[in-house]
Write an enzyme that holds these catalytic residues in place. Structure first.
Site, PDB file in Angstrom:
ATOM      1  N   SER A 199       0.827  -1.207   0.000  1.00 21.72           N
ATOM      2  CA  SER A 199       0.000   0.000   0.000  1.00 21.72           C
ATOM      3  C   SER A 199       0.868   1.268   0.000  1.00 21.72           C
ATOM      4  O   SER A 199       1.692   1.422  -0.906  1.00 21.72           O
ATOM      5  CB  SER A 199      -0.951  -0.059   1.204  1.00 21.72           C
ATOM      6  OG  SER A 199      -1.914   0.943   1.118  1.00 21.72           O
ATOM      7  N   GLU A 330      -9.136  -5.064  -4.468  1.00 19.92           N
ATOM      8  CA  GLU A 330      -8.575  -3.880  -3.811  1.00 19.92           C
ATOM      9  C   GLU A 330      -9.672  -2.882  -3.443  1.00 19.92           C
ATOM     10  O   GLU A 330      -9.617  -2.201  -2.425  1.00 19.92           O
ATOM     11  CB  GLU A 330      -7.603  -3.146  -4.756  1.00 19.92           C
ATOM     12  CG  GLU A 330      -6.468  -3.970  -5.333  1.00 19.92           C
ATOM     13  CD  GLU A 330      -5.207  -3.883  -4.510  1.00 19.92           C
ATOM     14  OE1 GLU A 330      -5.259  -3.393  -3.371  1.00 19.92           O
ATOM     15  OE2 GLU A 330      -4.157  -4.330  -5.009  1.00 19.92           O
TER      16      GLU A 330
END
Ligand SMILES: *[C@@H]1O[C@H](CO)[C@@H](O)[C@H](O)[C@H]1NC(C)=O
Ligand SMILES: *[C@@H]1O[C@H](CO)[C@@H](O)[C@H](O)[C@H]1NC(C)=O
Ligand SMILES: *[C@@H]1O[C@H](CO)[C@@H](O)[C@H](O)[C@H]1NC(C)=O
Ligand SMILES: *[C@@H]1O[C@H](CO)[C@@H](O)[C@H](O)[C@H]1NC(C)=O
Ligand SMILES: *[C@@H]1O[C@H](CO)[C@@H](O)[C@H](O)[C@H]1NC(C)=O
Length: 540
Positions: A199, A330
């Site tokens: 991330s 996601e």
């Protein structure tokens, strides 16, 4: 009586109240002692200062770390950088600490894996509550984790010498330089270093590669769900951000010196308590505000990101081998933060992010319509089409930038590139569970993390299937760290060869109960987005 005492002593050791010291290590700064893990397999050196940040370097590159006489007790990984973790303000300003985990019984020198934690550039730390070392160290590597400045303290970007921006990235670079200089003392091979992140940590790895500053420090990189090319990796209006966070306190200025003098006079606790997100807007950006930025250069100081990452990546071909990948769900992470209002608001607004430039509104609307057709056809954007919005988030925030970056890497660099698509759904997909999407198949943003790390926040018994996934993931990740190849030989547990991508063809390892090699996940969407970015990407 005597044996009773022994039982008590044994229990205290077993419960970790009495620490077993790990062998002393002498680094540039002095000698330190660590502790042995409960199971006796890991030497842990925790909370070592790798750089200094104090009031004289508050928003700037960190200062050198302290030296000491005597023995520094490196047994505490509880320090975090100041942050609002949504429950309380935690952390301290002098937070630049690094943790080194060494397998007790492995033959040295060992390859080194340095992890950059995620947390949207305003949350998280390097401690082992999240990033436990047990799984990776079974494969005989050294693991390094660390804190870097986040939020306003890490990413205030005013374009002046006092606050040039990217302090948090400069901390990361300082940590990697510390590893280069010191890891030999722990039995590490400082020419065999892999940096990896998830991330915001992945975007950081990608930005550091783009900066060209990793050459000689790092040989391999793993980029999990993030990219320097993601619109959320760069703040395009950093002065407005500083103005925005001070508005609730009654200020209204975009003068960098005024902003600096207000912010610099605040305690770190007040800084950490400032807003960290913004409401939804015309463009489909994330709500994040404290982000890396493009720096001006000042004589005598080192700038890291001096141009748009797209230009940097094209200009500075790196010879770092890369694993680049994303997950298949996601977007769940983002729809979980949406409300009926933010979803309905999107109708009639743009469906692309503000990292594009258009000559006219008509042109922008045309592009937005093309995206509307791709994800929603004639349907309005509503709770009913939330999964289509999730698909759009996934592509826009992660998959498309990851693939465009992969394409650049494979075209400009001689180093090897591996691509993956993580789809596995098991009991350690912690974000999917935490956000309440148990019934949806696949892997949410961040769900790959706990197949690489053990975590005190997820203390549940691990079933056989998840154990196999942990062994497969850590074997591939550490093989890559050791040999630059995640699957040098097919084995019974990993009966596949993960083939690298090449200029003609990006090849993806689909990571699920079964592993398979295939082409990119959404070629039609990629084609459309690639054209949009080719035409309209902001590069000046
Ligand atoms: C800040 O840290 C640097 C480097 O450790 C040190 O030289 C300096 O005296 C410190 N300044 C303050 C105000 O503590
Ligand atoms: C990669 O590039 C750096 C800097 O250009 C150079 O020092 C290093 O030797 C290169 N490594 C390899 C493996 O080619
Ligand atoms: C890649 O290899 C070519 C040919 O050997 C060389 O000219 C070029 O400089 C290399 N690029 C990098 C980024 O190392
Ligand atoms: C919207 O999502 C649904 C359910 O996932 C899917 O069946 C449909 O094809 C999607 N619509 C478009 C235009 O992609
Ligand atoms: C990295 O470490 C592995 C395992 O110890 C070793 O086999 C390999 O040769 C090393 N690679 C380099 C470039 O030193």
């Amino acid at each position: 009586m005597r044996s009773g005492k022994h039982v008590v002593l044994f229990t205290l050791v077993a419960m970790n109240f009495i620490e077993q010291p790990a062998p002393e290590v002498t680094i540039e700064q002095g000698t330190l002692s660590g502790r042995i893990s409960e199971d006796g397999l890991i030497f842990e050196y925790l909370g070592i200062p790798y750089a200094t940040t104090n009031e004289s370097a508050r928003f700037k590159a960190p200062l050198p770390p302290p030296t000491w006489k005597g023995i520094f007790k490196a047994t505490d990984d509880s320090t975090a950088c100041p942050q609002n973790n949504l429950i309380a303000i935690r952390g301290v300003e002098d937070c630049l600490k690094i943790n080194v985990y060494v397998p007790a019984f492995a033959t040295k020198p060992l390859p080194v894996m340095v992890f950059i934690h995620g947390g949207a550039f305003f949350l998280g730390d390097g401690g082992k509550i999240f990033q436990g070392p047990k799984f990776l160290l079974k494969q005989d590597v050294i693991l390094v984790t660390f804190n870097y400045r986040i939020g306003v303290l890490g990413f205030l970007c005013l374009g002046i010498e006092e606050a040039p921006g990217n302090a948090g990235l400069k901390d990361q670079l300082a940590a990697l330089r510390w590893v280069k200089r010191n890891i030999k003392a722990f039995g590490g091979d400082n020419d065999n270093v892999t940096v990896f992140g998830v991330s915001a940590g992945a975007a950081s790895v990608s930005l550091l590669i783009a900066s060209g500053k990793l050459d000689g420090l790092v040989q391999k990189a793993i980029i999990q769900s993030g990219s320097a090319l993601a619109h959320w990796a760069i703040s395009r209006k950093p002065l407005s951000v500083a103005n925005y966070v001070l508005k609730p306190l009654g200020y209204d200025t975009e003068d960098p010196y005024e902003l600096y003098s207000i912010l610099n006079s605040m305690t770190y606790k007040r800084l950490a308590a400032l807003p960290y997100d913004k409401p939804v807007e015309q463009y489909l950006d994330t709500q994040l505000i404290h982000l890396p930025c493009i720096e001006k250069t000042f004589p005598g100081t080192e700038a890291i990101i001096t141009d748009y990452p797209y230009n940097l990546l094209k200009r500075n071909p790196s010879n770092i081998s890369v694993i680049h990948g994303t997950t298949d769900q996601e977007g769940l992470f983002f729809i979980s933060y949406d409300t009926i209002d933010t979803i309905n608001f999107r109708n009639g607004k743009y469906l692309m992010a503000s990292d594009l430039v258009f000559e006219t509104n008509e042109e922008a609307e045309k592009v937005s319509k093309e995206i509307q057709d791709l994800y929603f056809l004639e349907e309005p954007i509503s709770m009913k089409t939330a999964m289509n919005l999730s698909e759009l988030y996934k592509h826009l925030h992660f998959e498309i930038p990851s693939i465009i970056e992969s394409q650049i890497l494979v075209e400009t660099s001689n180093a090897t590139l591996y691509n993956y698509y993580f789809k596995y759904s098991g009991n350690r997909n912690y974000l999917k569970f935490a956000l309440g999407y148990n019934e949806i198949d696949g892997a949410c943003h961040g769900d790959d993390l706990l197949y690489i790390f053990d975590s005190l926040l997820w203390p549940f018994k691990i079933n056989e299937e998840d154990n196999l996934m942990i062994r497969r993931m850590t074997t591939m990740w550490t093989n890559f760290a050791k040999y630059g190849d995640p699957t040098p030989t097919a084995t019974r547990e990993l009966p596949i060869r993960w083939l690298p991508s090449n200029k003609e063809n990006l090849r993806f390892l689909y990571i699920d109960k079964n592993f398979e090699m295939a082409s990119m996940p959404s070629p039609e969407a990629y084609k459309i987005w690639k054209n949009i970015y080719q035409k309209y990407r902001k590069t000046r």
